[in-house]
Design a protein around this motif. Structure first.
Motif, PDB file in Angstrom:
ATOM      1  N   TRP A   1       0.779  -1.312   0.146  1.00  0.00           N
ATOM      2  CA  TRP A   1       0.015   0.154  -0.051  1.00  0.00           C
ATOM      3  C   TRP A   1       0.711   1.262   0.050  1.00  0.00           C
ATOM      4  O   TRP A   1       0.302   2.483  -0.399  1.00  0.00           O
ATOM      5  N   GLY A   2       1.771   1.204   0.543  1.00  0.00           N
ATOM      6  CA  GLY A   2       2.988   2.296   0.536  1.00  0.00           C
ATOM      7  C   GLY A   2       3.009   2.794   2.090  1.00  0.00           C
ATOM      8  O   GLY A   2       2.081   2.491   2.972  1.00  0.00           O
ATOM      9  N   PRO A   3       3.881   3.737   2.413  1.00  0.00           N
ATOM     10  CA  PRO A   3       4.226   3.968   3.740  1.00  0.00           C
ATOM     11  C   PRO A   3       3.249   5.125   4.244  1.00  0.00           C
ATOM     12  O   PRO A   3       2.781   5.860   3.286  1.00  0.00           O
ATOM     13  N   GLY A   4       2.794   5.255   5.546  1.00  0.00           N
ATOM     14  CA  GLY A   4       2.407   6.448   6.178  1.00  0.00           C
ATOM     15  C   GLY A   4       0.779   6.593   5.687  1.00  0.00           C
ATOM     16  O   GLY A   4       0.218   5.732   5.416  1.00  0.00           O
ATOM     17  N   GLU A   5       0.506   7.888   5.703  1.00  0.00           N
ATOM     18  CA  GLU A   5      -0.818   8.346   5.351  1.00  0.00           C
ATOM     19  C   GLU A   5      -1.120   7.762   3.967  1.00  0.00           C
ATOM     20  O   GLU A   5      -2.376   7.575   3.470  1.00  0.00           O
ATOM     21  N   GLU A   6      -0.273   8.193   2.946  1.00  0.00           N
ATOM     22  CA  GLU A   6      -0.285   7.653   1.586  1.00  0.00           C
ATOM     23  C   GLU A   6      -0.720   6.277   1.460  1.00  0.00           C
ATOM     24  O   GLU A   6      -1.661   5.859   0.581  1.00  0.00           O
ATOM     25  N   GLY A   7      -0.291   5.359   2.091  1.00  0.00           N
ATOM     26  CA  GLY A   7      -0.556   3.965   2.340  1.00  0.00           C
ATOM     27  C   GLY A   7      -2.025   3.603   2.903  1.00  0.00           C
ATOM     28  O   GLY A   7      -2.761   2.786   2.325  1.00  0.00           O
ATOM     29  N   GLU A   8      -2.285   4.560   3.854  1.00  0.00           N
ATOM     30  CA  GLU A   8      -3.542   4.382   4.472  1.00  0.00           C
ATOM     31  C   GLU A   8      -4.506   4.891   3.520  1.00  0.00           C
ATOM     32  O   GLU A   8      -5.843   4.083   3.411  1.00  0.00           O
ATOM     33  N   ARG A   9      -4.365   5.766   3.011  1.00  0.00           N
ATOM     34  CA  ARG A   9      -5.360   6.423   1.669  1.00  0.00           C
ATOM     35  C   ARG A   9      -5.594   5.366   0.714  1.00  0.00           C
ATOM     36  O   ARG A   9      -6.629   5.113   0.312  1.00  0.00           O
ATOM     37  N   ARG A  10      -4.375   4.775   0.173  1.00  0.00           N
ATOM     38  CA  ARG A  10      -4.683   3.616  -0.791  1.00  0.00           C
ATOM     39  C   ARG A  10      -5.270   2.585  -0.323  1.00  0.00           C
ATOM     40  O   ARG A  10      -6.132   2.092  -1.221  1.00  0.00           O
ATOM     41  N   ARG A  11      -5.083   2.147   0.791  1.00  0.00           N
ATOM     42  CA  ARG A  11      -5.659   0.907   1.426  1.00  0.00           C
ATOM     43  C   ARG A  11      -7.242   1.222   1.364  1.00  0.00           C
ATOM     44  O   ARG A  11      -8.126   0.430   1.138  1.00  0.00           O
ATOM     45  N   ALA A  12      -7.569   2.560   1.824  1.00  0.00           N
ATOM     46  CA  ALA A  12      -9.079   2.754   1.917  1.00  0.00           C
ATOM     47  C   ALA A  12      -9.582   2.870   0.717  1.00  0.00           C
ATOM     48  O   ALA A  12     -10.868   2.410   0.599  1.00  0.00           O
ATOM     49  N   GLU A  13      -8.988   3.336  -0.278  1.00  0.00           N
ATOM     50  CA  GLU A  13      -9.802   3.292  -1.811  1.00  0.00           C
ATOM     51  C   GLU A  13      -9.579   1.992  -2.336  1.00  0.00           C
ATOM     52  O   GLU A  13     -10.021   1.779  -3.763  1.00  0.00           O
ATOM     53  N   GLY A  14      -8.459   0.884  -1.636  1.00  0.00           N
ATOM     54  CA  GLY A  14      -8.582  -0.445  -2.403  1.00  0.00           C
ATOM     55  C   GLY A  14      -7.618  -0.333  -3.722  1.00  0.00           C
ATOM     56  O   GLY A  14      -7.685  -0.716  -4.702  1.00  0.00           O
ATOM     57  N   THR A  15      -6.729   0.694  -3.828  1.00  0.00           N
ATOM     58  CA  THR A  15      -5.918   0.748  -4.862  1.00  0.00           C
ATOM     59  C   THR A  15      -4.290   0.709  -4.547  1.00  0.00           C
ATOM     60  O   THR A  15      -3.758   1.662  -4.225  1.00  0.00           O
ATOM     61  N   PRO A  16      -3.750  -0.449  -4.568  1.00  0.00           N
ATOM     62  CA  PRO A  16      -2.433  -0.765  -3.868  1.00  0.00           C
ATOM     63  C   PRO A  16      -1.533  -0.208  -4.836  1.00  0.00           C
ATOM     64  O   PRO A  16      -1.402  -0.054  -5.974  1.00  0.00           O
ATOM     65  N   LEU A  17      -0.341   0.164  -4.307  1.00  0.00           N
ATOM     66  CA  LEU A  17       1.013   0.589  -4.875  1.00  0.00           C
ATOM     67  C   LEU A  17       1.618  -0.555  -5.604  1.00  0.00           C
ATOM     68  O   LEU A  17       1.933  -0.745  -6.815  1.00  0.00           O
ATOM     69  N   LEU A  18       1.546  -1.675  -5.021  1.00  0.00           N
ATOM     70  CA  LEU A  18       2.132  -2.957  -5.878  1.00  0.00           C
ATOM     71  C   LEU A  18       1.066  -3.495  -6.701  1.00  0.00           C
ATOM     72  O   LEU A  18       0.076  -3.651  -6.353  1.00  0.00           O
TER      73      LEU A  18
END
Length: 566
Positions: free
Chosen positions: A255-272
């Motif tokens: 998901w990525g680190p920090g707040e950006e990772g939490e945002r991606r998790r909430a949106e369901g858009t993984p970084l990987l």
């Protein structure tokens, strides 16, 4: 190709990935028999460096003299045993057979098919007397379906799995290399192994040990930092990632680190954007079914529990952390006293894994009334205390104990429910039960095991024996997702290449020989050399490693001598 202690430059990594892409093309064109020969040549190379491998690991960990055998077993031994098993599987498939042909089957509650996968053959039956391991399939999966898929990538040898990244663990020296082996044989995938910084000094030894695979361009080994991992993870030449480590590390990658990772998790858009498999540890329960035990039973099972906690200074993903006892058990206090005595008696062992001191400090903060025993913490956990012992994998010398009421089947049912619902993760669990109580429970024991949702279960033995067996599967109980990854996704080891196993269950003996016979068990095995109290820890581990290098009847007597006359 021979990157050393320092992290390689990006251009060097690019070159390695190009070489691996060429290597996987060669691998997919290679006949299965030739693949088996390559694995056995690798076994010979591992054997040549096995002593130096163990000695460097001992130095890295400052392993006490009495338990230096740990680094033989959790390093070169299991690698060589795994290479032998995978080579056998390749040859069986090459001959037109299936890896599960001839394996005894059985059944478990819920319509589960089981495979008696350990021991296999008379030599294993002698060497591992008293242990029996099964692979359990998910409910409703039949033998025909398993046989059709057993062999995984060996059934479609021309299909490439591409080039993968294996992010190696930093607590046991076998994990990263073994994960590479499994990726190669099970999925026809060449891999670049990024070592955890704790094992940077092993790079040269690994390079010698796996020289045949490196020369075949199906394996690369690099040291590196976080930036190295980030570069490789996002590299277009990598098609798959496998990590053994922490959930936090996994989530930062996905998901990525920090707040950006939490945002991606909430949106369901993984970084990987590529597949990832994982083994991430957790809080492992040790359920003690109350019974009437002798003083010798109390002492022996205390050794069992203490071993699960302090083996490798507590830096194991499968380390027993939460001891679940019955408040109705009259011998509960005696058992805890035996554990206290052992914790005080066993020589101190300094935590060596980075960050373990912080984990110990956290435990002391959460449990200010924790007992201190020889540098280890013993913590009583109940509704009046913090529940951190249930939700945090301390990965250090911290043992918690909690109590539930009841006896027999009712206690076991409630303890299983507690483990499933209150403890973090689903990797491994153990159940300790005396033969008489096991007989009284009858089929209700197996029913409780079916309800215990862990990927490896040990009955009267540490679930880590599933980890040490090349034929059993290793990984979290299935059902985790990227968003809620628990103890991970997927399995490794699994030398029979059985598709999608649910779990492995290993059964041991409650007592060592000769008390085992007096108590109605048939084992002739003495106390396990794996125990941290064993006088044969070093000699038996080294002898087993030499046996794994060239398995044969002529080497078995030395193993027995090393156990009986250390």
């Amino acid at each position: 190709m021979t990157a050393g202690v320092s992290p390689p430059a990006h251009a060097e990594l690019d070159g390695m990935l190009d070489e691996l892409a060429q290597g996987v093309a060669t691998w997919t064109a290679m006949p299965l028999e030739e693949r088996a020969d390559l694995l056995l040549r690798t076994r010979t190379a591992v054997d040549k460096v096995s002593r130096r491998w163990a000695e460097v690991a001992i130095r890295i960990k400052s392993t006490p003299l009495s338990v230096r055998g740990e680094e033989w077993l959790s390093g070169p031994y299991i690698i060589m045993a795994g290479l032998t098993r995978l080579a056998k599987t390749l040859r069986v498939v090459a001959a037109g057979g299936s890896p599960v042909d001839g394996i005894r089957t059985g059944s478990a509650p819920g319509g589960r098919l089981t495979f008696k996968a350990m021991p296999l053959g008379l030599q294993e039956a002698l060497l591992f007397n008293g242990l029996a391991g099964e692979i359990w399939m998910p409910p409703g999966v039949g033998f025909g379906e398993v046989r059709a898929g057993a062999g995984l990538g060996t059934l479609t040898p021309g299909d490439s799995g591409g080039v993968g990244l294996v992010l190696g663990a930093g607590n046991a020296t076998l994990i990263g290399p073994y994960d590479v082996l499994y990726e190669l044989v099970a999925y026809n995938r060449a891999s670049i192994l990024k070592l955890n910084p704790t094992f940077r000094d092993l790079h040269g030894i690994y390079f010698e040990a796996f020289a045949p695979l490196i020369e075949a361009n199906v394996m690369r080994i690099v040291n590196g930092d976080i930036e190295t991992g980030e570069y490789l993870t996002s590299h277009p030449g990598i098609s798959h990632v496998h990590i053994t480590g922490s959930r936090a590390a996994h989530d930062a990658i996905v998901w990525g680190p920090g707040e950006e990772g939490e945002r991606r998790r909430a949106e369901g858009t993984p970084l990987l954007t590529k597949p990832i498999t994982s083994e991430l540890g957790g809080v492992s329960p040790m359920i003690v079914v109350p019974g009437k035990w002798s003083d010798a039973d109390i002492r022996y099972q205390a050794e069992h529990v203490v071993t699960q906690r302090i083996h490798n200074a507590g830096h194991n993903c499968i380390a027993g952390q939460s001891l679940i006892l019955s408040s109705s058990w009259p011998q509960r206090s005696q058992f805890l006293d035996a554990i206290r005595s052992l914790l005080d008696k066993i020589p101190p062992r300094a935590p060596w894994y980075p960050g373990s001191d912080r984990k110990m400090s956290l435990a002391e903060q959460e449990y200010p009334h924790a007992e201190h025993h020889g540098g280890r913490l013993l913590v009583q956990v109940d509704d009046s205390t913090s529940d951190a012992m249930y939700t945090t994998e301390f990965f250090s010398l911290v043992l918690g104990h909690t109590e539930l009421p009841g006896t027999g089947a009712a206690f076991l049912r409630d303890a299983v429910h507690f483990a499933n619902t209150r403890l973090d993760g689903q990797l491994g669990a153990s159940v300790i039960i005396a033969p008489r109580d096991r007989k009284d429970l009858g089929p209700r024991l197996e029913e409780s095991l079916a309800e215990l949702h862990y990927g490896a279960i040990g009955v009267n033995c540490w679930a880590a024996f599933a980890f040490l067996s090349p034929t059993l599967s290793w990984g979290a109980y299935p059902g985790n997702t990227l968003d809620d990854v628990g103890s991970g996704i997927g399995v490794v080891h699994n030398g029979l290449l059985i598709p999608n196993p649910e779990r492995s269950v290993v059964y041991g003996s409650f007592r060592p020989f000769p008390r085992s016979w007096l108590g109605g068990e048939s084992t002739i095995a003495p106390a396990s050399p794996v125990y941290v109290t064993s006088k044969s820890n070093n000699s038996a581990s080294e002898a087993l490693t030499h046996y794994a290098a060239r398995p044969g009847w002529s080497r078995i007597p030395q193993v027995f001598r090393s156990i009986l006359f250390p």
